[in-house]
Scaffold this motif. Structure first.
Motif, PDB file in Angstrom:
ATOM      1  N   TYR A   1       0.825  -1.205   0.000  1.00  0.00           N
ATOM      2  CA  TYR A   1       0.000   0.000   0.000  1.00  0.00           C
ATOM      3  C   TYR A   1       0.861   1.257   0.000  1.00  0.00           C
ATOM      4  CZ  TYR A   1      -4.197  -2.730   1.210  1.00  0.00           C
ATOM      5  OH  TYR A   1      -5.260  -3.595   1.197  1.00  0.00           O
ATOM      6  N   VAL A   2       2.128   1.079   0.292  1.00  0.00           N
ATOM      7  CA  VAL A   2       3.050   2.208   0.443  1.00  0.00           C
ATOM      8  C   VAL A   2       3.737   2.529  -0.874  1.00  0.00           C
ATOM      9  CG1 VAL A   2       5.130   3.032   1.612  1.00  0.00           C
ATOM     10  CG2 VAL A   2       3.451   1.659   2.865  1.00  0.00           C
ATOM     11  N   GLY A   3       3.672   3.821  -1.257  1.00  0.00           N
ATOM     12  CA  GLY A   3       4.489   4.282  -2.372  1.00  0.00           C
ATOM     13  C   GLY A   3       5.873   4.628  -1.856  1.00  0.00           C
ATOM     14  N   ARG A   4       5.902   5.632  -0.971  1.00  0.00           N
ATOM     15  CA  ARG A   4       7.199   6.049  -0.419  1.00  0.00           C
ATOM     16  C   ARG A   4       6.976   7.067   0.684  1.00  0.00           C
ATOM     17  NH1 ARG A   4      12.851   4.884  -1.898  1.00  0.00           N
ATOM     18  NH2 ARG A   4      14.010   6.285  -0.556  1.00  0.00           N
ATOM     19  N   MET A   5       7.876   7.060   1.659  1.00  0.00           N
ATOM     20  CA  MET A   5       7.994   8.147   2.621  1.00  0.00           C
ATOM     21  C   MET A   5       9.206   8.964   2.204  1.00  0.00           C
ATOM     22  SD  MET A   5       6.693   9.448   5.480  1.00  0.00           S
ATOM     23  CE  MET A   5       7.261  11.051   6.064  1.00  0.00           C
ATOM     24  N   ALA A   6       9.008  10.232   1.907  1.00  0.00           N
ATOM     25  CA  ALA A   6      10.113  11.081   1.444  1.00  0.00           C
ATOM     26  C   ALA A   6       9.997  12.450   2.095  1.00  0.00           C
ATOM     27  CB  ALA A   6      10.081  11.214  -0.079  1.00  0.00           C
ATOM     28  N   ASN A   7      11.012  12.830   2.860  1.00  0.00           N
ATOM     29  CA  ASN A   7      10.999  14.098   3.586  1.00  0.00           C
ATOM     30  C   ASN A   7       9.816  14.098   4.551  1.00  0.00           C
ATOM     31  OD1 ASN A   7      13.235  15.368   1.946  1.00  0.00           O
ATOM     32  ND2 ASN A   7      11.759  14.960   0.330  1.00  0.00           N
ATOM     33  N   LEU A   8       8.947  15.110   4.458  1.00  0.00           N
ATOM     34  CA  LEU A   8       7.764  15.162   5.316  1.00  0.00           C
ATOM     35  C   LEU A   8       6.572  14.456   4.679  1.00  0.00           C
ATOM     36  CD1 LEU A   8       7.826  18.982   6.248  1.00  0.00           C
ATOM     37  CD2 LEU A   8       9.252  17.150   7.156  1.00  0.00           C
ATOM     38  N   ASP A   9       6.738  13.982   3.464  1.00  0.00           N
ATOM     39  CA  ASP A   9       5.615  13.510   2.657  1.00  0.00           C
ATOM     40  C   ASP A   9       5.498  11.991   2.619  1.00  0.00           C
ATOM     41  OD1 ASP A   9       4.558  16.017   0.862  1.00  0.00           O
ATOM     42  OD2 ASP A   9       6.684  16.229   1.346  1.00  0.00           O
ATOM     43  N   PHE A  10       4.264  11.519   2.849  1.00  0.00           N
ATOM     44  CA  PHE A  10       3.975  10.096   2.658  1.00  0.00           C
ATOM     45  C   PHE A  10       3.093   9.937   1.415  1.00  0.00           C
ATOM     46  CE2 PHE A  10       1.186   6.469   2.906  1.00  0.00           C
ATOM     47  CZ  PHE A  10       2.096   5.448   3.105  1.00  0.00           C
ATOM     48  N   TYR A  11       3.479   9.007   0.547  1.00  0.00           N
ATOM     49  CA  TYR A  11       2.753   8.755  -0.692  1.00  0.00           C
ATOM     50  C   TYR A  11       2.164   7.341  -0.657  1.00  0.00           C
ATOM     51  CZ  TYR A  11       5.752  12.602  -2.433  1.00  0.00           C
ATOM     52  OH  TYR A  11       6.411  13.785  -2.611  1.00  0.00           O
ATOM     53  N   PHE A  12       0.868   7.241  -0.882  1.00  0.00           N
ATOM     54  CA  PHE A  12       0.258   5.931  -1.060  1.00  0.00           C
ATOM     55  C   PHE A  12       0.639   5.359  -2.422  1.00  0.00           C
ATOM     56  CE2 PHE A  12      -2.933   7.441   2.102  1.00  0.00           C
ATOM     57  CZ  PHE A  12      -2.887   6.348   2.964  1.00  0.00           C
ATOM     58  N   ASN A  13       0.606   4.050  -2.519  1.00  0.00           N
ATOM     59  CA  ASN A  13       0.646   3.379  -3.818  1.00  0.00           C
ATOM     60  C   ASN A  13      -0.773   3.473  -4.378  1.00  0.00           C
ATOM     61  OD1 ASN A  13       0.655   1.658  -5.987  1.00  0.00           O
ATOM     62  ND2 ASN A  13       1.486  -0.113  -4.884  1.00  0.00           N
TER      63      ASN A  13
ATOM     64  N   LEU B   1      -0.080  12.560   2.434  1.00  0.00           N
ATOM     65  CA  LEU B   1      -0.047  13.018   3.820  1.00  0.00           C
ATOM     66  C   LEU B   1       1.238  13.802   4.038  1.00  0.00           C
ATOM     67  CD1 LEU B   1      -1.036   9.680   5.619  1.00  0.00           C
ATOM     68  CD2 LEU B   1      -2.545  11.625   5.222  1.00  0.00           C
ATOM     69  N   VAL B   2       1.159  14.849   4.835  1.00  0.00           N
ATOM     70  CA  VAL B   2       2.355  15.586   5.247  1.00  0.00           C
ATOM     71  C   VAL B   2       2.472  15.419   6.759  1.00  0.00           C
ATOM     72  CG1 VAL B   2       3.517  17.802   5.356  1.00  0.00           C
ATOM     73  CG2 VAL B   2       2.141  17.224   3.355  1.00  0.00           C
ATOM     74  N   ILE B   3       3.601  14.849   7.181  1.00  0.00           N
ATOM     75  CA  ILE B   3       3.787  14.482   8.591  1.00  0.00           C
ATOM     76  C   ILE B   3       4.787  15.425   9.229  1.00  0.00           C
ATOM     77  CG2 ILE B   3       4.491  12.636  10.168  1.00  0.00           C
ATOM     78  CD1 ILE B   3       3.817  10.655   7.851  1.00  0.00           C
ATOM     79  N   ILE B   4       4.343  16.136  10.248  1.00  0.00           N
ATOM     80  CA  ILE B   4       5.200  17.079  10.963  1.00  0.00           C
ATOM     81  C   ILE B   4       5.570  16.483  12.318  1.00  0.00           C
ATOM     82  CG2 ILE B   4       5.417  19.410  11.877  1.00  0.00           C
ATOM     83  CD1 ILE B   4       5.107  19.297   8.838  1.00  0.00           C
ATOM     84  N   LEU B   5       6.857  16.316  12.534  1.00  0.00           N
ATOM     85  CA  LEU B   5       7.330  15.824  13.827  1.00  0.00           C
ATOM     86  C   LEU B   5       7.289  16.946  14.862  1.00  0.00           C
ATOM     87  CD1 LEU B   5      10.455  13.758  12.693  1.00  0.00           C
ATOM     88  CD2 LEU B   5       8.127  12.915  13.106  1.00  0.00           C
ATOM     89  N   LYS B   6       7.357  16.570  16.112  1.00  0.00           N
ATOM     90  CA  LYS B   6       7.457  17.557  17.182  1.00  0.00           C
ATOM     91  C   LYS B   6       8.793  18.296  17.066  1.00  0.00           C
ATOM     92  CE  LYS B   6       4.593  15.220  20.656  1.00  0.00           C
ATOM     93  NZ  LYS B   6       4.587  14.541  21.981  1.00  0.00           N
ATOM     94  N   PRO B   7       8.888  19.496  17.659  1.00  0.00           N
ATOM     95  CA  PRO B   7      10.167  20.209  17.644  1.00  0.00           C
ATOM     96  C   PRO B   7      11.295  19.360  18.218  1.00  0.00           C
ATOM     97  CG  PRO B   7       8.431  21.642  18.459  1.00  0.00           C
ATOM     98  CD  PRO B   7       7.831  20.269  18.346  1.00  0.00           C
ATOM     99  N   ASN B   8      12.479  19.473  17.603  1.00  0.00           N
ATOM    100  CA  ASN B   8      13.712  18.807  18.037  1.00  0.00           C
ATOM    101  C   ASN B   8      13.747  17.310  17.717  1.00  0.00           C
ATOM    102  OD1 ASN B   8      14.764  21.256  19.170  1.00  0.00           O
ATOM    103  ND2 ASN B   8      13.409  20.938  20.920  1.00  0.00           N
ATOM    104  N   PHE B   9      12.754  16.817  16.965  1.00  0.00           N
ATOM    105  CA  PHE B   9      12.823  15.464  16.416  1.00  0.00           C
ATOM    106  C   PHE B   9      13.225  15.585  14.954  1.00  0.00           C
ATOM    107  CE2 PHE B   9      10.393  14.681  20.171  1.00  0.00           C
ATOM    108  CZ  PHE B   9      10.635  13.346  20.510  1.00  0.00           C
ATOM    109  N   VAL B  10      14.087  14.673  14.493  1.00  0.00           N
ATOM    110  CA  VAL B  10      14.569  14.736  13.111  1.00  0.00           C
ATOM    111  C   VAL B  10      14.287  13.430  12.387  1.00  0.00           C
ATOM    112  CG1 VAL B  10      16.391  16.404  13.652  1.00  0.00           C
ATOM    113  CG2 VAL B  10      16.911  13.955  13.721  1.00  0.00           C
ATOM    114  N   TRP B  11      14.028  13.537  11.086  1.00  0.00           N
ATOM    115  CA  TRP B  11      13.947  12.351  10.242  1.00  0.00           C
ATOM    116  C   TRP B  11      15.361  11.816  10.057  1.00  0.00           C
ATOM    117  CZ3 TRP B  11       9.374  10.356   9.616  1.00  0.00           C
ATOM    118  CH2 TRP B  11       8.236  11.183   9.608  1.00  0.00           C
TER     119      TRP B  11
END
Length: 561
Positions: free
Chosen positions: A403-415, A479-489
């Motif tokens: 079901y997953v296309g890709r997670m890239a940067n802040l962006d999640f892409y469905f297949n 989807l655009v996923i925003i982490l909490k402050p001071n968390f990094v991908w």
């Protein structure tokens, strides 16, 4: 409304510059040369933290004589190299230009694509292993300052950009540039793309044949100042350093000492050291002379992006000795550049711009020791969680593998093909997974759906506004996923990152200096690097780039009577 106000002001300036007005205010003769400097991954606080160690003629040449904006922040969420360099020269945000990150997921190709990747434009002098090795600005939608200037005067202006990185150089240069040059990390020297020319100019061929990059083979990168001037070494932090190949411990480091001769490993090490900035200046000085920049009545633009600061910052973090040292060295490199330009063109004929494409986060491990909530999140964790949740709710796939296309940067892409196979409504999938992620991962601050970002009004909420400015209907995720402050991908649990909508990634320097065009002083006006292109367009008396959204910094423009 802001766009229309800027257009009206710019139109008035152009008209009053050509005829008498009630105030007789008009612009002076434009500069002969714009020198546009970007220092990759340069937080604003580097200017204040390291100020005691700056000389009189580097950063201070601009700060003391120019307009120093102390409250300059980007207005987009994905603070990456390609995005920042596209914004600073165009005044337009990713929602318009399509440059949403360095890389994004191409749903048609079903793979990551690079911001300056172009199968139609091979790189000159490079044996291509794949047609994906080609480079150009074609993925950028719109125009930038260089394009606007060339259009205004019938292509008589010259526009060049140089950098260690291809995306920084190309996205600063724009579509109509004479050339964008970047470092060849395989053989040394500088590359460009067949998009700009069919063959290298003779002077570039000569420069590359000289193998000037090789003079740093075996060189030692040591502390520029006395050891007492640097922060104490935290031995426990060393295990989180993302050391380049063959380096370990702390400064000094040697460049290629374990190699028999200069090769691709050496050139990669060179780019990750301050010496690459010296190589960049060697080439820039040659270019300025050979291309006769600033030599006639038609204004030229020279863009320079110093990339070593970013490479070093990723490896060691903003509180390291290494970052302090490369920052002090950059001050000395700027002094060298300004003195050269004064002799070659004349300081009175040049308008300087200095900014950065983004900042950077402090190493999460440093913050944890201070009991500040922080951490690292691996994108594959998101992908695994989504796959498991979708399978549990909608069942196993028969044709598609995920079901997953890709997670890239802040962006999640469905297949999307997987959603079609199960006849799942995309909005329903977005809503479901946004709830799953928010409930399952305490590191996540917010999850925005594409449906919300496409159809919602521009928000007064800061984070949402930044995400909306970054959202492009074709290139951004579902989807655009925003982490909490001071968390990094993070993928490898060492080094640090940037790419968030928080101030440590968005707050950058902005300094304008030009004796005849810019009023000096410190300005607390909230502004953005997106304001640079419309402001310089006003000074040139030309139409701003198409689709610009930045404002004109009217308070610093020096009109004449």
């Amino acid at each position: 409304m802001t766009y229309m106000k800027n257009v009206l002001f710019l139109t008035l300036v152009i008209l009053t510059g050509c005829s008498k007005s009630a105030t007789d205010a008009k612009l002076p003769i434009p500069p002969k040369l714009i020198v546009f400097i970007s220092i990759d991954q340069f937080r604003y606080d580097y200017l204040t933290r390291f100020a005691p160690f700056f000389g009189a003629d580097g950063f201070n040449h601009l700060i003391k004589k120019g307009a120093n904006f102390v409250n300059c922040e980007y207005e987009h969420a994905t603070t990456k190299t390609s995005v920042g360099h596209s914004v600073m020269m165009s005044g337009a945000y990713p929602r318009t230009t399509g440059i949403v990150a360095n890389n994004w997921y191409d749903r048609d190709l079903r793979r990551l694509t690079y911001s300056v990747e172009d199968t139609l434009s091979p790189v000159l002098g490079l044996i291509q292993k794949s047609n994906r090795d080609g480079r150009s600005p074609r993925k950028f939608n719109g125009t930038n300052l260089g394009d606007a200037l060339k259009h205004h005067n019938g292509n008589k202006s010259k526009v060049f950009a140089v950098s260690c990185k291809d995306d920084a150089s190309i996205l600063m240069a724009g579509r109509s540039a004479n050339a964008a040059y970047w470092m060849n990390d395989a053989e040394g020297g500088f590359f460009t793309s067949s998009y700009y020319m069919k063959a290298f100019p003779e002077w570039v061929e000569t420069f590359n044949r000289e193998h000037s990059f090789d003079k740093w083979f075996g060189a030692k990168w040591d502390l520029l100042l006395g050891e007492k001037d640097y922060p104490m070494i935290d031995i426990s932090a060393l295990r989180y350093y993302d050391y380049p190949k063959s380096w370990s411990g702390t400064l000094p480091y040697q460049i290629g000492i374990s190699l028999e001769k200069p090769d691709a490993d050496y050139y990669n090490l060179l780019i990750e050291s301050p010496f690459s900035s010296e190589a960049l200046l060697d080439f820039t000085e040659r270019l300025t002379v050979e291309e006769e920049l600033g030599a006639d009545e038609f204004p030229d633009i020279l863009c320079i992006s110093f990339s070593a600061n970013d490479e070093i910052g990723h490896c060691f973090g903003p509180n390291s000795r290494e970052v302090m040292d490369v920052t002090i060295r950059t001050d000395r490199y700027l002094e060298r550049l300004f003195k050269f330009m004064d002799k070659a063109v004349g300081d009175e004929h040049i308008l300087y711009v200095l900014t950065s494409d983004h900042g950077v986060a402090v190493m999460p491990e440093e913050l944890k020791r201070l009991e500040i909530e922080s951490g690292r999140v691996k994108p594959p964790v998101i992908e695994k969680l989504v796959q498991e949740a979708m399978t549990k709710k909608f069942g196993k796939l028969d044709v598609e593998s995920s079901y997953v296309g890709r997670m890239a940067n802040l962006d999640f892409y469905f297949n999307r093909s997987a959603l079609d196979e199960k006849k799942i409504d995309k909005k329903a999938a977005e809503d479901y997974i946004s709830q799953v992620l928010t409930k399952s991962m305490p590191q996540i601050f917010r999850v925005y759906t594409a449906e919300h970002l496409m159809h919602g009004n521009i928000s007064q909420d800061t984070v949402l506004r930044l995400v909306q400015n970054n959202y492009h209907t074709e290139n951004s995720g579902d989807l655009v996923i925003i982490l909490k402050p001071n968390f990094v991908w993070d993928r490898n649990e060492v080094g640090t990152e940037h790419g968030s909508p928080y101030s440590y990634d968005r707050h950058v320097p902005l300094i304008l200096y030009g004796t005849n065009w810019i009023k000096p002083g410190n300005f607390g006006t909230p502004c953005s690097p997106a304001d640079i292109a419309p402001t310089l367009s006003t000074i040139f008396g030309i139409d701003a780039p198409v689709g610009f959204e930045g404002k004109i910094l009217k308070e610093v423009i020096r009109f004449s009577k």
